[in-house]
Design a protein around this motif. Structure first.
Motif, short mmCIF file in Angstrom:
data_model
loop_
_atom_site.label_atom_id
_atom_site.label_comp_id
_atom_site.label_asym_id
_atom_site.label_seq_id
_atom_site.Cartn_x
_atom_site.Cartn_y
_atom_site.Cartn_z
N GLY A 80 0.63 -1.20 0.32
CA GLY A 80 -0.25 0.29 0.16
C GLY A 80 1.23 1.85 0.11
O GLY A 80 1.61 0.86 0.08
N MET A 81 0.28 2.27 0.30
CA MET A 81 0.76 3.88 -0.12
C MET A 81 0.90 4.06 1.42
O MET A 81 0.33 3.60 2.56
CB MET A 81 -0.09 5.38 -0.80
N PRO A 82 1.98 4.67 1.01
CA PRO A 82 2.37 5.00 3.25
C PRO A 82 1.58 5.69 3.78
O PRO A 82 1.41 5.51 4.76
CB PRO A 82 3.96 6.73 2.59
N THR A 83 1.02 7.14 3.08
CA THR A 83 -1.00 7.19 4.12
C THR A 83 -1.64 6.74 4.18
O THR A 83 -2.45 6.53 4.84
CB THR A 83 -0.52 8.63 2.78
N ILE A 154 7.75 17.32 -3.32
CA ILE A 154 8.07 16.78 -3.72
C ILE A 154 9.43 16.07 -3.49
O ILE A 154 10.13 15.55 -4.58
CB ILE A 154 8.93 18.40 -3.64
N ALA A 155 9.72 16.31 -2.34
CA ALA A 155 10.95 15.03 -1.74
C ALA A 155 10.55 14.18 -2.46
O ALA A 155 11.64 13.58 -2.54
CB ALA A 155 11.14 15.02 -0.27
N TYR A 156 9.65 12.88 -2.11
CA TYR A 156 9.45 12.34 -2.22
C TYR A 156 9.07 11.78 -3.88
O TYR A 156 9.37 10.67 -4.64
CB TYR A 156 7.64 11.21 -1.63
N GLY A 233 8.02 9.32 1.44
CA GLY A 233 6.32 8.85 1.63
C GLY A 233 6.46 8.78 3.06
O GLY A 233 5.16 8.70 2.79
N PHE A 234 6.52 8.28 4.20
CA PHE A 234 6.24 8.05 5.23
C PHE A 234 6.50 9.40 5.61
O PHE A 234 5.24 10.05 6.61
CB PHE A 234 6.98 6.35 5.90
N VAL A 235 7.56 9.84 5.26
CA VAL A 235 7.48 11.27 6.24
C VAL A 235 6.31 12.33 5.48
O VAL A 235 5.68 13.29 6.46
CB VAL A 235 8.63 11.71 5.70
N TYR A 236 5.58 12.54 4.13
CA TYR A 236 5.29 13.38 3.47
C TYR A 236 3.75 12.71 4.49
O TYR A 236 3.19 13.77 4.41
CB TYR A 236 4.80 12.80 1.99
#
Length: 263
Positions: A80-83, A154-156, A233-236
């Motif tokens: 799954g997506m980090p979100t 942007i970083a992701y 991804g998790f930071v975002y």
């Protein structure tokens, strides 16, 4: 030209898509311009013309396309997506207190009932569907956030696209190193020989080519991997959920789409 201007003007397009494409081409562009640019101004003009006619857009499109394909594989590997993962009761990225706060805020401010741990365990697919819907809605409401959230997005995107371009980037760097050795006369083809003494004075063009190619090759090999993309991804995801307290209840519910009925 308008498309190119808009592409470069937009911070996400420029940093997450254009720059990865340009970094791939950099080891080959540097020797071309340094060696032949001054002697052949037509070459410089042609490169500028190609950039204006869509080379930048093409590089950005390739980086985006490869990044999206890579993301599909990464999401399948991650589950799954980090979100989505971060909102799951069974995941440990967020502490239980923060996770509960975000679930409560989503229910209160977005009007989306979040599944309990028991409901998630009984039907994980249904729970993930709710988490995905809540995340999409939250992104819609925070699209105007131009501060930290945009920077993390942007970083992701940058790390994802850089990883997607990694095979092409490594090849480009290897070609740049070989070409740098040739113009420095450290390496010769006919007759084949290797003269490391020329490293003492390789010349500006060869020195820049070797320096940039080796630095980028090190970055491709040592830094850009699935772990760095997952971390970004998790930071975002965390920054996105931190926007929940700043949302107004009335605004978020007012913009929410009306439910449709099926007969």
């Amino acid at each position: 030209m308008t498309t190119i201007f808009e592409l470069v003007k937009d911070p996400y397009e420029r940093k997450a898509r254009v720059i990865p494409g340009l970094l791939v081409a950099l080891p080959l562009l540097v020797p071309l311009l340094c060696v032949y640019g001054a002697k052949h101004p037509i070459l410089t003009g042609v490169i500028g013309l190609l950039s204006g006619c869509g080379a930048i857009y093409a590089l950005a499109s390739v980086a985006r396309g490869r990044g999206k394909k890579l993301e599909e594989r990464l999401v399948a590997n991650w589950g799954g997506m980090p979100t989505t993962i971060a909102l799951r009761h069974r995941d440990k990225f967020l502490d239980c207190v923060s996770k509960q706060r975000y679930h409560t805020a989503i229910a209160m401010k977005l009007g989306i009932a979040m599944p309990t741990a028991e409901e998630e365990s009984a039907n994980p697919e249904r729970a993930d569907d709710i988490y995905i819907g809540a995340t999409k809605r939250l992104r819609e409401l925070t699209r105007s956030n131009k501060q930290l959230l945009l920077k993390e997005n942007i970083a992701y995107g940058f790390h994802r696209n850089m990883l997607a371009m990694k095979p092409v980037g490594i090849l480009s760097c290897l070609l740049g190193i070989i070409y740098g050795l040739l113009i420095a006369k450290v390496l010769n083809v006919t007759p084949p020989h290797f003269l490391p003494i020329h490293f003492a004075d390789p010349g500006l063009a060869a020195g820049l080519t070797l320096l940039i190619s080796i630095a980028l090759l090190s970055a491709w090999l040592l830094y850009f991997d699935q772990g760095s993309v997952r971390q970004m991804g998790f930071v975002y995801a965390e920054r996105l959920f931190e926007c929940l307290p700043s949302l107004s209840v009335s605004a978020s519910r007012k913009k929410a789409p009306k439910p449709t009925t099926t007969g």
